[in-house]
Design a protein around this motif. Structure first.
Motif, PDB file in Angstrom:
ATOM      1  N   MET A 181     -22.157 -32.664  -4.561  1.00 59.38           N
ATOM      2  CA  MET A 181     -20.964 -31.887  -4.909  1.00 59.38           C
ATOM      3  C   MET A 181     -20.565 -32.211  -6.347  1.00 59.38           C
ATOM      4  SD  MET A 181     -17.193 -31.847  -3.107  1.00 59.38           S
ATOM      5  CE  MET A 181     -17.903 -31.228  -1.603  1.00 59.38           C
ATOM      6  N   THR A 182     -20.174 -31.213  -7.085  1.00 58.09           N
ATOM      7  CA  THR A 182     -19.774 -31.407  -8.468  1.00 58.09           C
ATOM      8  C   THR A 182     -18.364 -31.963  -8.540  1.00 58.09           C
ATOM      9  OG1 THR A 182     -21.146 -29.549  -9.132  1.00 58.09           O
ATOM     10  CG2 THR A 182     -19.477 -30.285 -10.703  1.00 58.09           C
ATOM     11  N   ASP A 183     -18.191 -32.991  -9.341  1.00 62.88           N
ATOM     12  CA  ASP A 183     -16.878 -33.580  -9.530  1.00 62.88           C
ATOM     13  C   ASP A 183     -15.995 -32.599 -10.297  1.00 62.88           C
ATOM     14  OD1 ASP A 183     -14.645 -35.048 -10.094  1.00 62.88           O
ATOM     15  OD2 ASP A 183     -15.736 -36.848 -10.761  1.00 62.88           O
ATOM     16  N   SER A 184     -14.893 -32.176  -9.681  1.00 58.80           N
ATOM     17  CA  SER A 184     -14.029 -31.186 -10.309  1.00 58.80           C
ATOM     18  C   SER A 184     -13.370 -31.716 -11.573  1.00 58.80           C
ATOM     19  CB  SER A 184     -12.950 -30.729  -9.326  1.00 58.80           C
ATOM     20  OG  SER A 184     -12.141 -31.829  -8.930  1.00 58.80           O
ATOM     21  N   MET A 185     -13.381 -33.062 -11.751  1.00 60.96           N
ATOM     22  CA  MET A 185     -12.755 -33.635 -12.932  1.00 60.96           C
ATOM     23  C   MET A 185     -13.684 -33.623 -14.135  1.00 60.96           C
ATOM     24  SD  MET A 185      -9.738 -34.319 -12.035  1.00 60.96           S
ATOM     25  CE  MET A 185      -9.206 -35.336 -13.413  1.00 60.96           C
ATOM     26  N   ASN A 186     -14.978 -33.401 -13.892  1.00 63.60           N
ATOM     27  CA  ASN A 186     -15.933 -33.379 -14.994  1.00 63.60           C
ATOM     28  C   ASN A 186     -16.036 -31.981 -15.571  1.00 63.60           C
ATOM     29  OD1 ASN A 186     -16.609 -36.096 -14.733  1.00 63.60           O
ATOM     30  ND2 ASN A 186     -18.173 -35.657 -13.188  1.00 63.60           N
ATOM     31  N   PRO A 187     -16.167 -31.865 -16.884  1.00 66.36           N
ATOM     32  CA  PRO A 187     -16.313 -30.525 -17.483  1.00 66.36           C
ATOM     33  C   PRO A 187     -17.654 -29.923 -17.124  1.00 66.36           C
ATOM     34  CG  PRO A 187     -16.678 -32.239 -19.131  1.00 66.36           C
ATOM     35  CD  PRO A 187     -16.222 -32.937 -17.879  1.00 66.36           C
ATOM     36  N   PRO A 188     -17.786 -28.603 -17.139  1.00 64.15           N
ATOM     37  CA  PRO A 188     -19.068 -27.958 -16.859  1.00 64.15           C
ATOM     38  C   PRO A 188     -20.081 -28.314 -17.933  1.00 64.15           C
ATOM     39  CG  PRO A 188     -17.495 -26.377 -17.723  1.00 64.15           C
ATOM     40  CD  PRO A 188     -16.732 -27.634 -17.452  1.00 64.15           C
ATOM     41  N   LEU A 189     -21.353 -28.063 -17.624  1.00 68.02           N
ATOM     42  CA  LEU A 189     -22.410 -28.420 -18.566  1.00 68.02           C
ATOM     43  C   LEU A 189     -22.266 -27.677 -19.889  1.00 68.02           C
ATOM     44  CD1 LEU A 189     -25.498 -28.528 -16.158  1.00 68.02           C
ATOM     45  CD2 LEU A 189     -24.194 -30.447 -17.089  1.00 68.02           C
ATOM     46  N   SER A 190     -21.642 -26.512 -19.872  1.00 66.30           N
ATOM     47  CA  SER A 190     -21.507 -25.719 -21.088  1.00 66.30           C
ATOM     48  C   SER A 190     -20.289 -26.125 -21.925  1.00 66.30           C
ATOM     49  CB  SER A 190     -21.385 -24.234 -20.732  1.00 66.30           C
ATOM     50  OG  SER A 190     -20.249 -24.014 -19.914  1.00 66.30           O
ATOM     51  N   TYR A 191     -19.531 -27.128 -21.434  1.00 64.27           N
ATOM     52  CA  TYR A 191     -18.294 -27.503 -22.111  1.00 64.27           C
ATOM     53  C   TYR A 191     -18.571 -28.138 -23.464  1.00 64.27           C
ATOM     54  CZ  TYR A 191     -14.167 -30.332 -23.180  1.00 64.27           C
ATOM     55  OH  TYR A 191     -13.103 -30.927 -23.803  1.00 64.27           O
ATOM     56  N   GLU A 192     -17.798 -27.727 -24.478  1.00 64.54           N
ATOM     57  CA  GLU A 192     -17.816 -28.379 -25.780  1.00 64.54           C
ATOM     58  C   GLU A 192     -16.381 -28.530 -26.259  1.00 64.54           C
ATOM     59  OE1 GLU A 192     -21.087 -27.943 -28.873  1.00 64.54           O
ATOM     60  OE2 GLU A 192     -20.977 -25.944 -28.019  1.00 64.54           O
ATOM     61  N   ALA A 193     -16.048 -29.715 -26.742  1.00 65.92           N
ATOM     62  CA  ALA A 193     -14.710 -29.920 -27.297  1.00 65.92           C
ATOM     63  C   ALA A 193     -14.563 -29.019 -28.520  1.00 65.92           C
ATOM     64  CB  ALA A 193     -14.521 -31.382 -27.679  1.00 65.92           C
ATOM     65  N   SER A 194     -13.584 -28.108 -28.493  1.00 67.91           N
ATOM     66  CA  SER A 194     -13.489 -27.102 -29.547  1.00 67.91           C
ATOM     67  C   SER A 194     -12.150 -27.110 -30.272  1.00 67.91           C
ATOM     68  CB  SER A 194     -13.735 -25.708 -28.959  1.00 67.91           C
ATOM     69  OG  SER A 194     -12.793 -25.427 -27.937  1.00 67.91           O
ATOM     70  N   ALA A 195     -11.321 -28.133 -30.025  1.00 72.64           N
ATOM     71  CA  ALA A 195     -10.037 -28.196 -30.721  1.00 72.64           C
ATOM     72  C   ALA A 195     -10.224 -28.584 -32.182  1.00 72.64           C
ATOM     73  CB  ALA A 195      -9.112 -29.192 -30.029  1.00 72.64           C
ATOM     74  N   SER A 196     -11.342 -29.196 -32.492  1.00 70.68           N
ATOM     75  CA  SER A 196     -11.641 -29.575 -33.873  1.00 70.68           C
ATOM     76  C   SER A 196     -12.866 -28.790 -34.338  1.00 70.68           C
ATOM     77  CB  SER A 196     -11.897 -31.072 -33.980  1.00 70.68           C
ATOM     78  OG  SER A 196     -12.981 -31.454 -33.156  1.00 70.68           O
ATOM     79  N   THR A 197     -13.220 -28.946 -35.604  1.00 72.64           N
ATOM     80  CA  THR A 197     -14.374 -28.250 -36.150  1.00 72.64           C
ATOM     81  C   THR A 197     -15.633 -28.617 -35.372  1.00 72.64           C
ATOM     82  OG1 THR A 197     -13.351 -28.279 -38.322  1.00 72.64           O
ATOM     83  CG2 THR A 197     -15.711 -27.830 -38.236  1.00 72.64           C
ATOM     84  N   THR A 198     -16.401 -27.618 -34.976  1.00 75.49           N
ATOM     85  CA  THR A 198     -17.581 -27.820 -34.142  1.00 75.49           C
ATOM     86  C   THR A 198     -18.817 -27.245 -34.816  1.00 75.49           C
ATOM     87  OG1 THR A 198     -16.158 -27.606 -32.186  1.00 75.49           O
ATOM     88  CG2 THR A 198     -18.537 -27.448 -31.841  1.00 75.49           C
ATOM     89  N   HIS A 199     -19.845 -28.074 -34.988  1.00 75.81           N
ATOM     90  CA  HIS A 199     -21.107 -27.644 -35.605  1.00 75.81           C
ATOM     91  C   HIS A 199     -20.857 -26.805 -36.863  1.00 75.81           C
ATOM     92  CE1 HIS A 199     -22.780 -29.094 -31.886  1.00 75.81           C
ATOM     93  NE2 HIS A 199     -22.235 -28.128 -31.180  1.00 75.81           N
ATOM     94  N   PRO A 200     -20.151 -27.339 -37.841  1.00 75.21           N
ATOM     95  CA  PRO A 200     -19.780 -26.529 -39.005  1.00 75.21           C
ATOM     96  C   PRO A 200     -20.985 -25.991 -39.762  1.00 75.21           C
ATOM     97  CG  PRO A 200     -19.448 -28.866 -39.451  1.00 75.21           C
ATOM     98  CD  PRO A 200     -19.745 -28.747 -37.983  1.00 75.21           C
TER      99      PRO A 200
END
Length: 241
Positions: A1-20
């Motif tokens: 079972m997937t832990d609901s507290m973990n982000p999905p595999l496609s998750y990327e932190a996007s509040a800051s600059t990402t892969h500029p």
């Protein structure tokens, strides 16, 4: 079972600059979206309430009046978005290349400048239908563009030139209707925008934004022409300062 507290595999932190990505040309994904999409979403705000409009547009890699890639739109002078832009010209544009595929435009630009998609070679109705289906199936990204909108001076040469480009890029060959029936006679073309004498022409310079793919990946991008310096770092497609 997937832990609901973990982000999905496609998750990327996007509040800051990402892969500029900073370059002297637009990313190919951005160019593809701008050429293939028929509409974009224009987000404006009067300082309190955001507003989103679905807009026909014209994309050009440059104009005689601006060396930067440019998006041309028109708006009713009494519309809400016009009132917003007069008080707050900062805008955000969202372009999906999978939402709607543009049919061929009316005519090539006489000066050879490539913009919103060039006319396609003559083909059968069935071939056009299959091409549009295949294109929709293969498209997989969207791009956000942030910038400042500018109203062109009424009666100016720049306004007349941009009106002409916008009308040509939004006059399409006959389209395929339900069950493959043509909506017009072969060879006929129809404008999807109405440019009245009092319409306001709005342009947005394309300089920075963010690419998002269907898997959830994101990449910030910025366009810097040769001889210019990069602006302040981007955060979620917007300058941090």
């Amino acid at each position: 079972m997937t832990d609901s507290m973990n982000p999905p595999l496609s998750y990327e932190a996007s509040a800051s600059t990402t892969h500029p990505h900073v370059g002297t040309t637009l990313p190919t994904e951005v160019i593809s979206s701008l050429k293939n999409s028929r509409f974009l979403h224009l987000a404006t705000c009067d300082g309190l309430t955001p507003h989103i409009s679905l807009m026909s547009y014209t994309y050009l890699p440059s104009t005689p009046y601006d060396p930067y890639p440019t998006i041309i739109m028109t708006t009713n002078p009494s519309s809400r978005k016009t009132n917003h832009l007069l008080t707050n010209p900062r805008v955000s544009l969202l372009v999906h290349d999978w939402v709607s595929h543009r049919p061929p435009t009316r005519a090539p630009n006489p000066d050879g400048r490539e913009g919103s998609p060039p006319p396609a070679a003559t083909r059968s109705s069935l071939a056009s239908l299959l091409l549009n289906l295949n294109t929709s199936a293969l498209s997989s990204i969207s791009t956000t563009i942030t910038g400042t909108a500018r109203f062109l001076e009424s009666g100016s040469d720049e306004e007349a030139w941009c009106k002409k480009q916008h009308l040509e890029n939004n006059t399409f060959e006959e389209e395929i209707g339900t069950f493959g029936q043509q909506q017009q006679e072969p060879g006929q073309r129809r404008a999807s925008v109405s440019i009245d004498s009092d319409v306001r022409v709005v342009v947005v310079r394309v300089r920075e934004g963010r690419i998002a793919d269907w898997k959830g990946g994101v990449k910030d991008w910025q366009l810097v022409l040769e001889g210019e310096e990069s602006q302040e770092p981007l955060v979620n497609g917007v300058p941090s300062a």
